[in-house]
Design a protein around this motif. Structure first.
Motif, PDB file in Angstrom:
ATOM      1  N   SER A  14       0.842  -1.182   0.000  1.00 30.00           N
ATOM      2  CA  SER A  14       0.000   0.000   0.000  1.00 30.00           C
ATOM      3  C   SER A  14       0.876   1.229   0.000  1.00 30.00           C
ATOM      4  CB  SER A  14      -0.896   0.005   1.228  1.00 30.00           C
ATOM      5  OG  SER A  14      -0.086   0.102   2.385  1.00 30.00           O
ATOM      6  N   CYS A  18      -3.527   4.832   0.625  1.00 29.05           N
ATOM      7  CA  CYS A  18      -4.507   3.770   0.846  1.00 29.05           C
ATOM      8  C   CYS A  18      -4.234   2.962   2.116  1.00 29.05           C
ATOM      9  CB  CYS A  18      -4.589   2.844  -0.368  1.00 29.05           C
ATOM     10  SG  CYS A  18      -3.037   2.060  -0.799  1.00 29.05           S
ATOM     11  N   ALA A  38      -3.594   5.873  -6.381  1.00 29.53           N
ATOM     12  CA  ALA A  38      -2.250   6.425  -6.217  1.00 29.53           C
ATOM     13  C   ALA A  38      -1.168   5.397  -6.513  1.00 29.53           C
ATOM     14  CB  ALA A  38      -2.077   6.983  -4.807  1.00 29.53           C
TER      15      ALA A  38
HETATM   16 ZN   LIG Z   1      -2.102   3.228  -2.596  1.00 24.77          ZN
END
Ligand SMILES: [Zn+2]
Length: 119
Positions: A14, A18, A38
């Motif tokens: 991640s 997130c 992202a």
């Molecule tokens: Zn992310």
């Protein structure tokens, strides 16, 4: 428009965006997203809900209440009064209105002038 809340499926894959949950505004017919915008790693939907007007007003009531109290604690009576007063107008909250008047008095305003003349 509903707001959906997503979170990374795997904290080890991640990014900052997130890792904690993030909100996505989507149309009702839009398919749920499966990847972080992202970093592109997998995300899962954790909640879906509509920000209803009621919720918003309850939230902002609590927020106003808290801010007013902070102003009072800091002795910023006119700030507290104005905020409480503005919010009381909107919500027709009589106790908040009373509190605003008390704070106006503490701030050194002549409350009866304010009530009669408006401001
Ligand atoms: Zn992310």
């Amino acid at each position: 428009m509903p707001i959906y809340e997503y979170q990374s499926k795997d904290p080890n894959q991640s990014c900052e965006y997130c890792l904690d949950s993030f909100e996505v505004l989507q149309g009702i017919k839009d398919p749920p997203i499966s990847r972080c915008p992202a970093c592109g790693n997998g995300v899962k939907k954790i909640i879906s809900w509509c920000r209803a007007a009621v919720v918003e007003s309850a939230e902002s009531d609590a927020m106003v209440e808290r801010t007013v109290r902070e102003y009072e604690r800091a002795g910023m009576w006119s700030h507290a009064a104005e905020l409480a007063d503005k919010h009381a107008e909107k919500t027709k909250d009589q106790s908040l209105k009373t509190r605003a008047l008390e704070n106006y008095t503490k701030a050194g305003h002549r409350v009866d002038n304010l009530v009669e003349g408006g401001w």
